[in-house]
Write a protein that holds these residues in place. Structure first.
Motif, PDB file in Angstrom:
ATOM      1  N   LEU A 148       0.860  -1.174   0.000  1.00  0.00           N
ATOM      2  CA  LEU A 148       0.000   0.000   0.000  1.00  0.00           C
ATOM      3  C   LEU A 148       0.899   1.228   0.000  1.00  0.00           C
ATOM      4  CD1 LEU A 148      -2.696  -1.185   2.508  1.00  0.00           C
ATOM      5  CD2 LEU A 148      -3.059  -0.655   0.105  1.00  0.00           C
ATOM      6  N   ARG A 149       0.680   2.078  -0.964  1.00  0.00           N
ATOM      7  CA  ARG A 149       1.495   3.286  -1.070  1.00  0.00           C
ATOM      8  C   ARG A 149       0.586   4.500  -0.905  1.00  0.00           C
ATOM      9  NH1 ARG A 149       6.010   1.751  -4.804  1.00  0.00           N
ATOM     10  NH2 ARG A 149       6.820  -0.029  -3.635  1.00  0.00           N
ATOM     11  N   PRO A 150       1.129   5.608  -0.402  1.00  0.00           N
ATOM     12  CA  PRO A 150       0.312   6.815  -0.302  1.00  0.00           C
ATOM     13  C   PRO A 150      -0.205   7.219  -1.698  1.00  0.00           C
ATOM     14  CG  PRO A 150       2.341   7.080   0.915  1.00  0.00           C
ATOM     15  CD  PRO A 150       2.468   5.797   0.144  1.00  0.00           C
ATOM     16  N   CYS A 151      -1.452   7.643  -1.768  1.00  0.00           N
ATOM     17  CA  CYS A 151      -2.064   8.047  -3.037  1.00  0.00           C
ATOM     18  C   CYS A 151      -1.378   9.323  -3.537  1.00  0.00           C
ATOM     19  CB  CYS A 151      -3.552   8.283  -2.827  1.00  0.00           C
ATOM     20  SG  CYS A 151      -4.365   9.085  -4.208  1.00  0.00           S
ATOM     21  N   ALA A 152      -0.938   9.253  -4.811  1.00  0.00           N
ATOM     22  CA  ALA A 152      -0.201  10.387  -5.371  1.00  0.00           C
ATOM     23  C   ALA A 152      -1.126  11.573  -5.657  1.00  0.00           C
ATOM     24  CB  ALA A 152       0.516   9.977  -6.649  1.00  0.00           C
ATOM     25  N   ALA A 153      -2.378  11.276  -5.965  1.00  0.00           N
ATOM     26  CA  ALA A 153      -3.301  12.351  -6.343  1.00  0.00           C
ATOM     27  C   ALA A 153      -3.591  13.284  -5.162  1.00  0.00           C
ATOM     28  CB  ALA A 153      -4.601  11.759  -6.878  1.00  0.00           C
ATOM     29  N   CYS A 154      -3.721  12.718  -3.980  1.00  0.00           N
ATOM     30  CA  CYS A 154      -4.062  13.537  -2.816  1.00  0.00           C
ATOM     31  C   CYS A 154      -2.905  13.569  -1.818  1.00  0.00           C
ATOM     32  CB  CYS A 154      -5.324  12.995  -2.137  1.00  0.00           C
ATOM     33  SG  CYS A 154      -5.116  11.321  -1.512  1.00  0.00           S
ATOM     34  N   ARG A 155      -1.774  12.976  -2.203  1.00  0.00           N
ATOM     35  CA  ARG A 155      -0.581  12.901  -1.354  1.00  0.00           C
ATOM     36  C   ARG A 155      -0.879  12.231  -0.007  1.00  0.00           C
ATOM     37  NH1 ARG A 155       2.487  18.135  -0.663  1.00  0.00           N
ATOM     38  NH2 ARG A 155       0.458  19.155  -0.687  1.00  0.00           N
ATOM     39  N   GLY A 156      -1.846  11.292  -0.073  1.00  0.00           N
ATOM     40  CA  GLY A 156      -2.106  10.489   1.116  1.00  0.00           C
ATOM     41  C   GLY A 156      -3.126  11.075   2.077  1.00  0.00           C
ATOM     42  N   TYR A 157      -3.642  12.252   1.734  1.00  0.00           N
ATOM     43  CA  TYR A 157      -4.570  12.894   2.677  1.00  0.00           C
ATOM     44  C   TYR A 157      -5.991  12.328   2.563  1.00  0.00           C
ATOM     45  CZ  TYR A 157      -0.852  16.322   3.244  1.00  0.00           C
ATOM     46  OH  TYR A 157       0.329  16.927   3.493  1.00  0.00           O
ATOM     47  N   GLY A 158      -6.309  11.704   1.390  1.00  0.00           N
ATOM     48  CA  GLY A 158      -7.656  11.166   1.210  1.00  0.00           C
ATOM     49  C   GLY A 158      -8.636  12.218   0.741  1.00  0.00           C
ATOM     50  N   GLU A 159      -8.208  13.488   0.773  1.00  0.00           N
ATOM     51  CA  GLU A 159      -9.081  14.547   0.282  1.00  0.00           C
ATOM     52  C   GLU A 159      -8.247  15.599  -0.441  1.00  0.00           C
ATOM     53  OE1 GLU A 159     -10.999  15.836   3.944  1.00  0.00           O
ATOM     54  OE2 GLU A 159      -9.328  17.215   4.294  1.00  0.00           O
ATOM     55  N   ILE A 160      -8.925  16.335  -1.289  1.00  0.00           N
ATOM     56  CA  ILE A 160      -8.250  17.344  -2.100  1.00  0.00           C
ATOM     57  C   ILE A 160      -8.914  18.689  -1.836  1.00  0.00           C
ATOM     58  CG2 ILE A 160      -8.059  18.133  -4.510  1.00  0.00           C
ATOM     59  CD1 ILE A 160      -7.492  15.173  -5.220  1.00  0.00           C
ATOM     60  N   ILE A 161      -8.095  19.717  -1.788  1.00  0.00           N
ATOM     61  CA  ILE A 161      -8.665  21.060  -1.625  1.00  0.00           C
ATOM     62  C   ILE A 161      -8.821  21.664  -3.027  1.00  0.00           C
ATOM     63  CG2 ILE A 161      -8.245  23.366  -0.705  1.00  0.00           C
ATOM     64  CD1 ILE A 161      -6.696  22.052   1.595  1.00  0.00           C
ATOM     65  N   PRO A 162     -10.057  21.725  -3.528  1.00  0.00           N
ATOM     66  CA  PRO A 162     -10.236  22.177  -4.920  1.00  0.00           C
ATOM     67  C   PRO A 162      -9.985  23.677  -5.074  1.00  0.00           C
ATOM     68  CG  PRO A 162     -12.367  21.749  -3.917  1.00  0.00           C
ATOM     69  CD  PRO A 162     -11.343  21.403  -2.883  1.00  0.00           C
ATOM     70  N   ASP A 163     -10.232  24.396  -4.035  1.00  0.00           N
ATOM     71  CA  ASP A 163     -10.098  25.860  -4.107  1.00  0.00           C
ATOM     72  C   ASP A 163      -9.227  26.310  -2.928  1.00  0.00           C
ATOM     73  OD1 ASP A 163     -10.380  28.496  -4.674  1.00  0.00           O
ATOM     74  OD2 ASP A 163     -12.473  28.656  -4.013  1.00  0.00           O
ATOM     75  N   PRO A 164      -7.890  26.235  -3.105  1.00  0.00           N
ATOM     76  CA  PRO A 164      -7.019  26.543  -1.967  1.00  0.00           C
ATOM     77  C   PRO A 164      -7.084  28.014  -1.551  1.00  0.00           C
ATOM     78  CG  PRO A 164      -5.799  25.492  -3.779  1.00  0.00           C
ATOM     79  CD  PRO A 164      -7.119  25.918  -4.317  1.00  0.00           C
ATOM     80  N   CYS A 165      -6.854  28.230  -0.284  1.00  0.00           N
ATOM     81  CA  CYS A 165      -6.801  29.585   0.276  1.00  0.00           C
ATOM     82  C   CYS A 165      -5.709  30.378  -0.454  1.00  0.00           C
ATOM     83  CB  CYS A 165      -6.496  29.464   1.766  1.00  0.00           C
ATOM     84  SG  CYS A 165      -5.995  30.997   2.562  1.00  0.00           S
ATOM     85  N   ARG A 166      -6.027  31.604  -0.860  1.00  0.00           N
ATOM     86  CA  ARG A 166      -5.057  32.413  -1.637  1.00  0.00           C
ATOM     87  C   ARG A 166      -3.817  32.775  -0.803  1.00  0.00           C
ATOM     88  NH1 ARG A 166      -9.024  31.167  -3.633  1.00  0.00           N
ATOM     89  NH2 ARG A 166     -10.511  32.264  -4.963  1.00  0.00           N
ATOM     90  N   ASP A 167      -4.027  32.983   0.481  1.00  0.00           N
ATOM     91  CA  ASP A 167      -2.932  33.494   1.304  1.00  0.00           C
ATOM     92  C   ASP A 167      -1.886  32.435   1.657  1.00  0.00           C
ATOM     93  OD1 ASP A 167      -3.989  35.961   1.191  1.00  0.00           O
ATOM     94  OD2 ASP A 167      -4.995  35.868   3.148  1.00  0.00           O
ATOM     95  N   CYS A 168      -2.319  31.175   1.778  1.00  0.00           N
ATOM     96  CA  CYS A 168      -1.363  30.153   2.204  1.00  0.00           C
ATOM     97  C   CYS A 168      -1.223  29.046   1.174  1.00  0.00           C
ATOM     98  CB  CYS A 168      -1.795  29.567   3.546  1.00  0.00           C
ATOM     99  SG  CYS A 168      -3.357  28.698   3.483  1.00  0.00           S
ATOM    100  N   ALA A 169      -1.871  29.178   0.015  1.00  0.00           N
ATOM    101  CA  ALA A 169      -1.817  28.181  -1.065  1.00  0.00           C
ATOM    102  C   ALA A 169      -2.240  26.794  -0.564  1.00  0.00           C
ATOM    103  CB  ALA A 169      -0.426  28.137  -1.699  1.00  0.00           C
ATOM    104  N   GLY A 170      -3.138  26.746   0.411  1.00  0.00           N
ATOM    105  CA  GLY A 170      -3.678  25.470   0.886  1.00  0.00           C
ATOM    106  C   GLY A 170      -2.881  24.826   2.015  1.00  0.00           C
ATOM    107  N   ASP A 171      -1.784  25.438   2.381  1.00  0.00           N
ATOM    108  CA  ASP A 171      -0.932  24.862   3.424  1.00  0.00           C
ATOM    109  C   ASP A 171      -1.487  25.100   4.836  1.00  0.00           C
ATOM    110  OD1 ASP A 171       1.395  23.475   4.253  1.00  0.00           O
ATOM    111  OD2 ASP A 171       2.398  25.372   4.698  1.00  0.00           O
TER     112      ASP A 171
END
Ligand SMILES: [Zn+2]
Ligand SMILES: [Zn+2]
Length: 387
Positions: free
Chosen positions: A181-204
């Protein structure tokens, strides 16, 4: 002649690939030199590996079953574990754990520790100081409160791994098919994706910021000492807890004193005449550098230069050195007297010196060497040894 690989692995003669693999992994984990420090373990591990190498290879197993030498009698005989690479062994350790799912990892993680360097004057390092520091670290993004999603949006489940955060990876190797089992590359293992990241922190979920911090440095620190400020490091991604901040001390050179552990060394020059006749000088202590009005603090001490003081003579002022960081102890101040020979004599001075030399019968000194313990270095040693 050759040990029986079936017996070594503890399997029946008709054991299939799965049974062999299971038996091998169990024994490999038990005897691997990294986990078993028993002196016999490494030998046993080689034996187990070699046995598995024979039985897992249908051709070698056939040769063995027919009573032949599975390694063809050439190099790399039984017991060498030939053909096993480190990767294979690691796969046997970690690759075989099918279905050991860890699930999606949290976007929220602890932040990293941060390190800042702080230059201190010798007195500040010795007696302690409170300083204001400017530190550049990651702090929680106030726009999204650390979530990383732009206002009005929210993270969505990853379609590649369906929110599991990991994907199955199938690898073919001589051990058979290994599923990992490897971490999912699409979501980098988080299981969820931020479709519209915060402008100020770029989703971090965090941004870099410069802030002021008051640090209390205890007395007795030295170059290389690290003062830990819990929770003042980088904030974690996704609003995770902060790491720690380490303040690493660098002590600046002092105009008078050289520090050696808890002791302070200084050299005091005394004119030849004063050394011969005796005098008293005033030595500023390290406390003289302190920015305090307190009258109880002794800032200087008289140093008695006895008549006939030699160059290199040392005086030890007990307990006037650097206070210990860990105890009540305090080092010493070691004063070395350096007798200065006068230069640039005018006519009158030269005349007087010549007269003195004549009176003392020192006009033509014989070049004789001193006994070892009476020389400059011998005296320095004596000064250290005397209590
Ligand atoms: Zn943000
Ligand atoms: Zn995914």
């Amino acid at each position: 002649m050759n040990p029986d690989p079936y017996a070594i692995l503890g399997v029946d003669r008709d054991a299939d690939a799965d049974a062999l693999k299971k038996a091998y992994r169990k024994l490999a984990r038990q005897y691997h030199p990294d986990v078993n420090s028993d002196p016999g373990a490494q030998e046993k591990f080689k034996e187990v590996s070699a046995a598995y190498e024979i039985l897992s290879d249908p051709e070698k197993r056939r040769v063995y079953d027919l009573g032949g030498d599975p390694f063809g009698g050439g190099a790399g005989g039984f017991g060498q574990g030939a053909g096993f690479s480190f990767t294979d062994i690691m796969d046997a350790f970690f690759g075989g754990q099918q279905g050991a799912s860890r699930g999606p990892r949290s976007r929220m993680r602890r932040g990293q520790d941060a390190l800042v360097r702080l230059d201190l004057e010798l007195a500040e390092a010795a007696f302690g100081v409170t300083r204001e520091l400017k530190v550049d670290t990651a702090v929680v993004c106030t726009t999204c409160d650390g979530s990383g999603a732009a206002e009005g949006s929210r993270p969505v489940t990853c379609e590649t791994c369906h929110g599991r955060g990991e994907v199955q990876h199938v690898q073919r190797s001589f051990l058979g098919e290994i599923r990992t089992l490897r971490p999912c590359a699409a979501c980098r293992g988080y299981g969820e994706i931020i479709p519209d990241p915060c402008r100020d922190c770029a989703g971090d979920g965090r941004v870099r910021s410069r802030r002021a911090l008051t640090v209390k440095i205890p007395g007795g620190v030295d170059t290389g000492t690290r003062v830990q400020l819990t929770g003042e490091g980088e904030v974690g991604p996704g609003g995770g807890p902060s790491g720690d901040l380490y303040v690493e001390v660098q002590v600046l050179p002092h105009k008078t004193y050289t520090r050696e552990g808890l002791n302070l060394h200084c050299t005091v020059p005394v004119p030849m005449t004063a050394a011969a006749l005796g005098t008293s000088i005033t030595l500023p202590l390290l406390e003289a550098d302190l920015d305090t009005e307190e009258i109880s603090v002794e800032r200087e001490v008289p140093i008695d230069i006895r008549p006939g003081t030699q160059s290199g003579t040392q005086q030890v002022l007990r307990g006037r050195g650097v206070p210990s960081l860990r105890s009540q102890a305090r080092g010493d101040v070691v004063v070395t007297i350096e007798v200065e020979t006068p230069t640039k004599l005018d006519e009158r001075q030269e005349e007087l010196l010549r007269e003195l030399a004549s009176l003392r019968n020192e006009e033509n000194p014989e070049g004789r060497a001193l006994p070892a313990h009476k020389g400059l270095f011998g005296r320095m040693k004596d000064a250290f040894n005397q209590k």
